[in-house]
Design a protein around this motif. Structure first.
Motif, PDB file in Angstrom:
ATOM      1  N   UNK A   1      25.546 -41.355  37.583  1.00 36.54           N
ATOM      2  CA  UNK A   1      25.610 -39.989  38.134  1.00 36.54           C
ATOM      3  C   UNK A   1      24.840 -39.196  36.958  1.00 36.54           C
ATOM      4  N   UNK A   2      25.354 -39.604  35.783  1.00 38.29           N
ATOM      5  CA  UNK A   2      24.551 -38.714  34.512  1.00 38.29           C
ATOM      6  C   UNK A   2      23.031 -39.153  34.262  1.00 38.29           C
ATOM      7  N   UNK A   3      22.810 -40.477  34.528  1.00 42.29           N
ATOM      8  CA  UNK A   3      21.538 -41.020  34.218  1.00 42.29           C
ATOM      9  C   UNK A   3      20.608 -40.275  35.469  1.00 42.29           C
ATOM     10  N   UNK A   4      21.010 -40.040  36.854  1.00 40.31           N
ATOM     11  CA  UNK A   4      20.268 -39.274  37.788  1.00 40.31           C
ATOM     12  C   UNK A   4      20.114 -37.647  37.337  1.00 40.31           C
ATOM     13  N   UNK A   5      21.065 -37.178  36.857  1.00 37.66           N
ATOM     14  CA  UNK A   5      21.016 -35.780  36.327  1.00 37.66           C
ATOM     15  C   UNK A   5      19.976 -35.498  35.321  1.00 37.66           C
ATOM     16  N   UNK A   6      20.040 -36.576  33.989  1.00 36.61           N
ATOM     17  CA  UNK A   6      19.164 -36.466  33.267  1.00 36.61           C
ATOM     18  C   UNK A   6      17.694 -36.830  33.534  1.00 36.61           C
ATOM     19  N   UNK A   7      17.501 -37.672  34.260  1.00 35.59           N
ATOM     20  CA  UNK A   7      16.299 -38.225  35.050  1.00 35.59           C
ATOM     21  C   UNK A   7      15.603 -36.943  35.730  1.00 35.59           C
ATOM     22  N   UNK A   8      16.357 -36.300  36.258  1.00 36.51           N
ATOM     23  CA  UNK A   8      15.933 -35.166  37.177  1.00 36.51           C
ATOM     24  C   UNK A   8      15.405 -33.802  36.324  1.00 36.51           C
ATOM     25  N   UNK A   9      16.379 -33.787  35.232  1.00 32.89           N
ATOM     26  CA  UNK A   9      15.975 -32.836  34.143  1.00 32.89           C
ATOM     27  C   UNK A   9      14.568 -33.173  33.578  1.00 32.89           C
ATOM     28  N   UNK A  10      14.365 -34.353  33.141  1.00 39.93           N
ATOM     29  CA  UNK A  10      12.993 -34.732  32.455  1.00 39.93           C
ATOM     30  C   UNK A  10      11.807 -34.602  33.383  1.00 39.93           C
ATOM     31  N   UNK A  11      12.268 -35.180  34.697  1.00 39.50           N
ATOM     32  CA  UNK A  11      11.022 -34.767  35.591  1.00 39.50           C
ATOM     33  C   UNK A  11      10.547 -33.510  35.833  1.00 39.50           C
ATOM     34  N   UNK A  12      11.442 -32.559  35.966  1.00 40.73           N
ATOM     35  CA  UNK A  12      11.274 -30.985  36.086  1.00 40.73           C
ATOM     36  C   UNK A  12      10.356 -30.757  34.819  1.00 40.73           C
ATOM     37  N   UNK A  13      10.810 -31.253  33.461  1.00 41.47           N
ATOM     38  CA  UNK A  13      10.279 -30.939  32.562  1.00 41.47           C
ATOM     39  C   UNK A  13       8.727 -31.270  32.432  1.00 41.47           C
ATOM     40  N   UNK A  14       8.345 -32.392  33.312  1.00 43.12           N
ATOM     41  CA  UNK A  14       7.167 -32.915  33.284  1.00 43.12           C
ATOM     42  C   UNK A  14       6.898 -34.057  32.295  1.00 43.12           C
ATOM     43  N   UNK A  15       8.144 -34.729  32.086  1.00 43.14           N
ATOM     44  CA  UNK A  15       8.074 -35.853  31.058  1.00 43.14           C
ATOM     45  C   UNK A  15       8.108 -37.013  32.079  1.00 43.14           C
ATOM     46  N   UNK A  16       7.278 -38.064  31.726  1.00 50.93           N
ATOM     47  CA  UNK A  16       7.403 -39.452  32.546  1.00 50.93           C
ATOM     48  C   UNK A  16       8.184 -40.487  32.075  1.00 50.93           C
ATOM     49  N   UNK A  17       9.110 -40.822  32.768  1.00 57.92           N
ATOM     50  CA  UNK A  17      10.108 -41.688  32.445  1.00 57.92           C
ATOM     51  C   UNK A  17      10.599 -42.622  33.617  1.00 57.92           C
TER      52      UNK A  17
END
Length: 223
Positions: free
Chosen positions: A151-167
């Motif tokens: 659950x934490x990984x999904x939250x962090x991933x969504x944050x990074x996507x919103x920031x325009x970072x590819x991961x």
């Protein structure tokens, strides 16, 4: 009577991406209290080491630098000496270095009093990994905010996507698992719930629901 001892503290500890930073900020705003983002302090220290070009493995020189820097916060801005580093310290590589520096006992001791100085009237919400166990062991309320790593990984991933970072989600998950291991297994001030902490699992909770739960805990203990 020492008035500092009468200032209430809500200590909120937990692993990376458990939501404690957002939750702590909202609680502090609702109560009209000060907030300590201890993770930001360690990130600023890490950024200072990177900026100075010091090898992070050279603990003696890193510590010498960290003892000299000035850290302050204004509203939601973070400053290293007089430089606004709010954006810089949120970069993933800075967070990773902060996690690597955090086990150093001398570094933690150097930053301990700085953190305790944030305890000011009318109250403090302290967000971190050892707020209730080391920094404020006498906190009025101790919360251990946890969530399963997926659950934490999904939250962090969504944050990074919103920031325009590819991961990739898999990479974020692996990074969190690595950070959890470092935080929980270090010899000095490991991440763990204080014995008298109230544990809240936010895996299935929204931010608002988590805030409400903690405020309910506060209402109960302040009686």
């Amino acid at each position: 009577m020492n008035t500092a001892t009468t200032i209430p503290v809500i200590a909120i500890d937990g692993p990376t991406a458990s939501g404690k930073g957002t939750v702590s900020a909202r609680i502090a705003k609702q109560l009209g209290w000060h907030m300590l983002d201890s993770g930001a302090i360690y990130r600023i220290a890490a950024f200072a080491v990177l900026k100075a070009g010091i090898n992070p493995e050279d603990h003696a020189h890193a510590l010498e630098l960290i003892r000299k820097i000035k850290i302050r916060f204004e509203d939601d801005r973070a400053f290293l000496d007089e430089q606004d580093v709010t954006q810089e310290i949120r970069q993933e590589h800075v967070g990773n270095l902060a996690s690597r520096l955090a086990p150093n006992a001398e570094l933690r001791a150097a930053l301990l009093e700085l953190q305790r100085d944030f305890k000011r009237a009318p109250g403090l919400v302290a967000d971190g990994r050892d707020m209730g166990t080391v920094v404020f062991p006498d906190a009025t309320l101790k919360i251990y905010l946890e969530a399963d790593v997926e659950a934490r990984a999904r939250r962090r991933y969504q944050q990074l996507v919103i920031q325009g970072k590819q991961t990739k989600l898999e990479a974020v998950l692996a990074d969190l698992q690595s950070r959890d291991a470092r935080d929980m297994e270090r010899e000095v001030a490991p991440l763990r719930p204080a014995e008298d902490a109230q544990r809240i699992d936010s895996s299935e909770l929204s931010i608002d629901e988590t805030v409400d739960r903690i405020l309910s805990c506060w209402e109960a203990v302040k009686q």
